[in-house]
Design an enzyme around this catalytic site. Structure first.
Site, PDB file in Angstrom:
ATOM      1  N   LYS A  89       0.819  -1.220   0.000  1.00  0.00           N
ATOM      2  CA  LYS A  89       0.000   0.000   0.000  1.00  0.00           C
ATOM      3  C   LYS A  89       0.855   1.274   0.000  1.00  0.00           C
ATOM      4  CE  LYS A  89      -4.013   1.940   2.416  1.00  0.00           C
ATOM      5  NZ  LYS A  89      -5.017   1.782   1.362  1.00  0.00           N
ATOM      6  N   SER A 148       7.697  -3.836  10.328  1.00  0.00           N
ATOM      7  CA  SER A 148       6.718  -3.069  11.097  1.00  0.00           C
ATOM      8  C   SER A 148       5.400  -3.828  11.256  1.00  0.00           C
ATOM      9  CB  SER A 148       6.467  -1.709  10.436  1.00  0.00           C
ATOM     10  OG  SER A 148       6.020  -1.898   9.114  1.00  0.00           O
ATOM     11  N   HIS A 153       4.995 -12.085   6.193  1.00  0.00           N
ATOM     12  CA  HIS A 153       4.954 -11.621   4.803  1.00  0.00           C
ATOM     13  C   HIS A 153       6.361 -11.511   4.232  1.00  0.00           C
ATOM     14  CE1 HIS A 153       5.588  -8.031   7.238  1.00  0.00           C
ATOM     15  NE2 HIS A 153       6.173  -7.471   6.191  1.00  0.00           N
ATOM     16  N   GLN A 155       8.432  -9.871   0.858  1.00  0.00           N
ATOM     17  CA  GLN A 155       8.217  -8.742  -0.065  1.00  0.00           C
ATOM     18  C   GLN A 155       8.972  -8.983  -1.372  1.00  0.00           C
ATOM     19  OE1 GLN A 155       8.369  -4.838   1.630  1.00  0.00           O
ATOM     20  NE2 GLN A 155       8.518  -5.600   3.710  1.00  0.00           N
ATOM     21  N   ASN A 270      15.792  -1.941   6.521  1.00  0.00           N
ATOM     22  CA  ASN A 270      15.267  -3.305   6.483  1.00  0.00           C
ATOM     23  C   ASN A 270      16.209  -4.092   5.558  1.00  0.00           C
ATOM     24  OD1 ASN A 270      14.491  -2.894   3.803  1.00  0.00           O
ATOM     25  ND2 ASN A 270      12.334  -2.570   4.288  1.00  0.00           N
ATOM     26  N   THR A 272      16.504  -4.436   2.482  1.00  0.00           N
ATOM     27  CA  THR A 272      16.965  -3.785   1.258  1.00  0.00           C
ATOM     28  C   THR A 272      18.302  -3.054   1.462  1.00  0.00           C
ATOM     29  OG1 THR A 272      15.624  -1.850   1.791  1.00  0.00           O
ATOM     30  CG2 THR A 272      14.629  -3.464   0.319  1.00  0.00           C
ATOM     31  N   LYS A 281      15.128   9.418   4.583  1.00  0.00           N
ATOM     32  CA  LYS A 281      13.951  10.282   4.748  1.00  0.00           C
ATOM     33  C   LYS A 281      14.342  11.708   5.161  1.00  0.00           C
ATOM     34  CE  LYS A 281      11.389   6.177   6.205  1.00  0.00           C
ATOM     35  NZ  LYS A 281      10.681   5.464   7.258  1.00  0.00           N
TER      36      LYS A 281
END
Ligand code: B4P
Length: 318
Positions: A89, A148, A153, A155, A270, A272, A281
């Site tokens: 999302k 988080s 899951h 990815q 993470n 990556t 950020k």
């Protein structure tokens, strides 16, 4: 069976979900950088607007993968109904997907043979050698891994075009092997952090559940040895163990993690990050990294453990 047109289905679902606001894509500017000290190649993605994103999505109390939004669901049944394939999302890279267990399972649980094989099959469907399109599957496992969401899951992310990761360089020209008491997994001795890598067979016909499982378990065992050996010095690790798992069609990698965030600068990673994909950020951090990319090498070490290239796993000495 995965549909043959999986790429197209993801692309169509993604385009619609962006249009109707179900996917909230974050723009970023990207830049390739090479650390001249460690030789590690990076792609910096600068996405200041991510600072406004709530840490656990738009509804932190809700498990977003329990009853996922139909508008994000690409495949309702993957591997005989074991998983759903969802659109992420909040992607930074377009068409970022998540392989989510249907049954609620913990993100701390190890990967199963079917997890590994399904991830590999998805990579095989999505990669396109002629078009130079490659993907990476990853799993952020445990509290210090950068995850988080607690619902299990994996990815799947498209790699930047023409980008060779640390692991690609390490495995170039090497054949698949399983480590044993004489042979350790591959590890680049120039980077700061411990990482365990094995090349995978070039021919996909040779890759099956057993080969992937043996490879994963042998790498995970090295990560667990780290935790055992460090517990005396850092007892806090007891409740804070984690590792990152990374998989492409060319290699498999496990990175033991000691922390989500670096201590010297305000940045977290993470899985990556350990393939050189660095999401930034904050502007001041972005500027600092551009002045001296070796800062990332230090930050990755602060989130992992010291490199042990050349040391046998039964001889780690702290
Ligand atoms: P986790 O394993 O739990 O966490 P994460 O990927 O590290 O992302 P995080 O949520 O911490 O966000 P960050 O600001 O670091 O994965 C949970 C996944 O579920 C996330 O991908 C999240 O977006 C997704 N999700 C949450 N709610 C959802 C919902 N309702 N439906 C579907 N999916 C939902 O990073 C922001 C984004 O950038 C994340 O997508 C992250 O995966 C991605 N990213 C991080 N580093 C990147 C890099 N170097 N390059 C490209 N993308 C990167």
């Amino acid at each position: 069976m995965l549909p043959k047109d999986l790429s197209q289905r993801i692309a169509d679902k993604y385009a619609t979900a962006v249009d109707n606001g179900h996917v909230k894509f974050t723009q970023s500017s990207t830049k390739k950088v090479k650390d001249t000290v460690s030789g590690m190649p990076y792609v910096l993605s600068y996405a200041p607007s991510l600072l406004d994103k709530p840490e656990r999505g738009d509804d932190p109390e809700r498990n977003p993968f329990g009853q996922p939004e139909p508008e994000l669901t690409v495949l309702e049944d993957v591997a005989d109904g074991e998983y759903r394939l969802l659109l992420n999302k909040f992607p930074v890279v377009a068409e970022h997907t998540l392989l989510v267990t249907k049954e609620v399972k913990q993100q701390q649980s190890p990967l199963s043979p079917i997890d590994l094989m399904t991830a590999y099959r998805i990579l095989d469907r999505l990669d396109d050698e002629d078009e130079n399109v490659r993907h990476m599957a990853f799993y952020n496992c445990g509290p210090s891994s950068g995850s988080s969401q607690d619902h299990k899951h994996l990815q799947i992310l498209r790699l930047p075009q023409n980008f060779l990761t640390l692991q690609d360089k390490l495995c170039a020209g090497k054949s698949h092997f399983l480590p044993n008491f004489k042979t350790e997994p591959l590890q680049d001795n120039k980077v700061s952090f411990a990482h365990f890598v094995l090349p995978l067979p070039e021919s996909k016909e040779e890759v099956d559940e057993e080969l992937l499982t043996m490879s994963y378990v042998s790498l995970l065992q090295r990560a667990l040895t780290f935790f055992q050996d460090w517990l005396g010095e850092r007892p806090a690790l007891q409740n804070n163990m984690g590792y990152n798992f990374l998989l492409t069609k060319n290699w498999i990698c496990v990175v033991p993690r000691s922390s989500t965030k670096a201590s010297s600068i305000d940045i977290g990673f993470n899985a990556t990050g350990f393939a050189g994909l660095i999401l930034v950020k904050k502007e001041d951090i972005y500027n600092k990294i551009q002045e001296d990319s070796n800062i990332i090498n230090t930050a990755l070490l602060e989130c992992g453990f010291p490199n042990t290239a050349g040391v046998k796993s039964n001889e780690y000495n702290y």
